[in-house]
Design a protein around this motif. Structure first.
Motif, PDB file in Angstrom:
ATOM      1  N   MET A 186       0.839  -1.204   0.000  1.00  0.00           N
ATOM      2  CA  MET A 186       0.000   0.000   0.000  1.00  0.00           C
ATOM      3  C   MET A 186       0.869   1.247   0.000  1.00  0.00           C
ATOM      4  N   HIS A 187       0.262   2.358  -0.397  1.00  0.00           N
ATOM      5  CA  HIS A 187       0.986   3.617  -0.388  1.00  0.00           C
ATOM      6  C   HIS A 187      -0.021   4.762  -0.217  1.00  0.00           C
ATOM      7  N   GLU A 188       0.503   5.907   0.151  1.00  0.00           N
ATOM      8  CA  GLU A 188      -0.323   7.101   0.363  1.00  0.00           C
ATOM      9  C   GLU A 188      -0.154   8.048  -0.818  1.00  0.00           C
ATOM     10  N   VAL A 189      -1.252   8.640  -1.268  1.00  0.00           N
ATOM     11  CA  VAL A 189      -1.213   9.569  -2.395  1.00  0.00           C
ATOM     12  C   VAL A 189      -1.698  10.940  -1.939  1.00  0.00           C
ATOM     13  N   THR A 190      -0.900  11.966  -2.208  1.00  0.00           N
ATOM     14  CA  THR A 190      -1.289  13.352  -1.939  1.00  0.00           C
ATOM     15  C   THR A 190      -1.367  14.086  -3.271  1.00  0.00           C
ATOM     16  N   ASP A 191      -2.544  14.553  -3.635  1.00  0.00           N
ATOM     17  CA  ASP A 191      -2.724  15.285  -4.885  1.00  0.00           C
ATOM     18  C   ASP A 191      -2.685  16.786  -4.620  1.00  0.00           C
ATOM     19  N   GLY A 192      -2.140  17.517  -5.566  1.00  0.00           N
ATOM     20  CA  GLY A 192      -2.077  18.968  -5.440  1.00  0.00           C
ATOM     21  C   GLY A 192      -2.003  19.615  -6.802  1.00  0.00           C
ATOM     22  N   GLN A 193      -1.919  20.936  -6.808  1.00  0.00           N
ATOM     23  CA  GLN A 193      -1.766  21.642  -8.071  1.00  0.00           C
ATOM     24  C   GLN A 193      -1.126  22.995  -7.828  1.00  0.00           C
ATOM     25  N   VAL A 194      -0.557  23.535  -8.892  1.00  0.00           N
ATOM     26  CA  VAL A 194      -0.022  24.891  -8.866  1.00  0.00           C
ATOM     27  C   VAL A 194      -0.711  25.676  -9.983  1.00  0.00           C
ATOM     28  N   VAL A 195      -0.665  26.989  -9.860  1.00  0.00           N
ATOM     29  CA  VAL A 195      -1.163  27.841 -10.935  1.00  0.00           C
ATOM     30  C   VAL A 195       0.005  28.068 -11.891  1.00  0.00           C
ATOM     31  N   GLY A 196      -0.093  27.486 -13.076  1.00  0.00           N
ATOM     32  CA  GLY A 196       1.021  27.505 -14.006  1.00  0.00           C
ATOM     33  C   GLY A 196       0.885  28.555 -15.091  1.00  0.00           C
ATOM     34  N   THR A 197       1.435  28.254 -16.244  1.00  0.00           N
ATOM     35  CA  THR A 197       1.449  29.159 -17.385  1.00  0.00           C
ATOM     36  C   THR A 197       0.050  29.660 -17.735  1.00  0.00           C
ATOM     37  N   ASN A 198      -0.070  30.973 -17.951  1.00  0.00           N
ATOM     38  CA  ASN A 198      -1.344  31.607 -18.315  1.00  0.00           C
ATOM     39  C   ASN A 198      -2.456  31.337 -17.304  1.00  0.00           C
ATOM     40  N   GLY A 199      -2.070  31.068 -16.043  1.00  0.00           N
ATOM     41  CA  GLY A 199      -3.043  30.828 -15.002  1.00  0.00           C
ATOM     42  C   GLY A 199      -3.710  29.469 -15.059  1.00  0.00           C
ATOM     43  N   ILE A 200      -3.170  28.565 -15.884  1.00  0.00           N
ATOM     44  CA  ILE A 200      -3.758  27.236 -16.054  1.00  0.00           C
ATOM     45  C   ILE A 200      -3.224  26.303 -14.970  1.00  0.00           C
ATOM     46  N   PRO A 201      -4.076  25.635 -14.215  1.00  0.00           N
ATOM     47  CA  PRO A 201      -3.605  24.741 -13.152  1.00  0.00           C
ATOM     48  C   PRO A 201      -2.823  23.552 -13.712  1.00  0.00           C
ATOM     49  N   VAL A 202      -1.770  23.183 -12.989  1.00  0.00           N
ATOM     50  CA  VAL A 202      -0.992  21.988 -13.304  1.00  0.00           C
ATOM     51  C   VAL A 202      -1.068  21.078 -12.082  1.00  0.00           C
ATOM     52  N   SER A 203      -1.598  19.884 -12.265  1.00  0.00           N
ATOM     53  CA  SER A 203      -1.776  18.972 -11.141  1.00  0.00           C
ATOM     54  C   SER A 203      -0.569  18.068 -10.965  1.00  0.00           C
ATOM     55  N   TYR A 204      -0.455  17.532  -9.764  1.00  0.00           N
ATOM     56  CA  TYR A 204       0.613  16.577  -9.487  1.00  0.00           C
ATOM     57  C   TYR A 204       0.143  15.610  -8.407  1.00  0.00           C
ATOM     58  N   SER A 205       0.832  14.486  -8.322  1.00  0.00           N
ATOM     59  CA  SER A 205       0.563  13.499  -7.268  1.00  0.00           C
ATOM     60  C   SER A 205       1.868  13.125  -6.603  1.00  0.00           C
ATOM     61  N   PHE A 206       1.879  13.147  -5.270  1.00  0.00           N
ATOM     62  CA  PHE A 206       3.037  12.715  -4.491  1.00  0.00           C
ATOM     63  C   PHE A 206       2.671  11.388  -3.853  1.00  0.00           C
TER      64      PHE A 206
ATOM     65  N   PRO B 298       5.416   5.306  -0.240  1.00  0.00           N
ATOM     66  CA  PRO B 298       5.241   3.920   0.205  1.00  0.00           C
ATOM     67  C   PRO B 298       5.056   3.872   1.716  1.00  0.00           C
ATOM     68  N   ASP B 299       4.621   2.736   2.215  1.00  0.00           N
ATOM     69  CA  ASP B 299       4.424   2.588   3.661  1.00  0.00           C
ATOM     70  C   ASP B 299       5.721   2.784   4.424  1.00  0.00           C
ATOM     71  N   SER B 300       6.819   2.283   3.865  1.00  0.00           N
ATOM     72  CA  SER B 300       8.118   2.444   4.512  1.00  0.00           C
ATOM     73  C   SER B 300       8.660   3.842   4.246  1.00  0.00           C
ATOM     74  N   SER B 301       9.307   4.424   5.246  1.00  0.00           N
ATOM     75  CA  SER B 301       9.847   5.780   5.120  1.00  0.00           C
ATOM     76  C   SER B 301      11.003   5.817   4.133  1.00  0.00           C
ATOM     77  N   SER B 302      11.050   6.858   3.314  1.00  0.00           N
ATOM     78  CA  SER B 302      12.118   7.000   2.330  1.00  0.00           C
ATOM     79  C   SER B 302      12.512   8.466   2.201  1.00  0.00           C
ATOM     80  N   ASP B 303      13.807   8.719   2.008  1.00  0.00           N
ATOM     81  CA  ASP B 303      14.266  10.086   1.758  1.00  0.00           C
ATOM     82  C   ASP B 303      14.739  10.230   0.313  1.00  0.00           C
TER      83      ASP B 303
END
Length: 217
Positions: free
Chosen positions: A1-21, A24-29
């Motif tokens: 299993m893993h955790e998903v965090t979705d977000g977005q920024v206001v990009g070129t010409n004010g158009i939103p750009v989405s992303y997903s972070f 995994p369950d285990s900690s990673s750097d």
């Protein structure tokens, strides 16, 4: 299993750009950042399964989901937009996560943003996977030549952006691995050969996974 965090920024010409972070369950750097192509998105096979393999190996993944086929970009210089939008997403994500190692996987259009990001000190020794890079562009070619970290350049002889002379020069770089697939096109496939392309996909995924895992600190 893993955790998903979705977000977005206001990009070129004010158009939103989405992303997903994805974490995994285990900690990673370690963070693997995926910069897809113009039409080859994070839902396309190579990126979809690269994400899955990274999570299986305990690595964080950042998927940047720009969509420059949207009609709102009709009057936009996409080569400029992708550089600006990727930087905005990365800056926002890195505010909230402590990362020790960076791995960047870019394809085609994404390699434009990739080359630009390498000018920042934080990525000077990042591990890189260049998928069908735009080798005819001098800035991308020079970014590969000058990078100080480990990198894998994966391309095909049937790719319209393949430049044999430039690939031969890259052979002499100490920390650079080359994977040149005869007859493979820009879509990481063999034209008109579906089952052969599926077998190729598995081979490419294993190659990328091996590089990512073996190149970790």
């Amino acid at each position: 299993m893993h955790e998903v965090t979705d977000g977005q920024v206001v990009g070129t010409n004010g158009i939103p750009v989405s992303y997903s972070f994805l974490q995994p369950d285990s900690s990673s750097d370690t963070l693997v950042m995926l910069l897809p192509g113009y039409g080859y998105t994070n839902d396309s096979p190579m990126f979809r399964y690269t994400t899955a393999l990274c999570l299986e190996n305990g690595l964080n993944v950042l998927e940047i989901n720009y969509n420059y086929r949207d009609e709102r970009y009709d009057s936009v210089d996409v080569s400029v937009a992708v550089v600006d939008d990727v930087r905005l997403v990365i800056d926002q994500v890195l505010q909230f996560h402590s990362i020790n190692e960076y791995i960047i996987v870019g394809k085609s259009l994404g390699t434009m943003a990739m080359a630009s990001e390498l000018t920042r000190n934080v990525f000077h020794d990042a591990k890189l996977v260049w998928l069908t890079p735009l080798l005819k562009q001098d800035d991308i070619y020079e970014a590969i030549l000058s990078h100080k970290g480990k990198q894998l350049v994966l391309t095909g002889t049937a790719d319209q952006h393949y430049v044999d002379e430039r690939m031969k020069r890259l052979e002499h770089l100490a920390l650079t691995e080359l994977e040149i697939v005869k007859e493979m096109n820009h879509s990481l496939e063999y034209t008109g050969e579906t089952y052969r392309s599926l077998r190729l996909l598995e081979t490419l995924l294993k190659r990328v996974e091996q590089f990512i895992i073996s190149s970790r600190y």
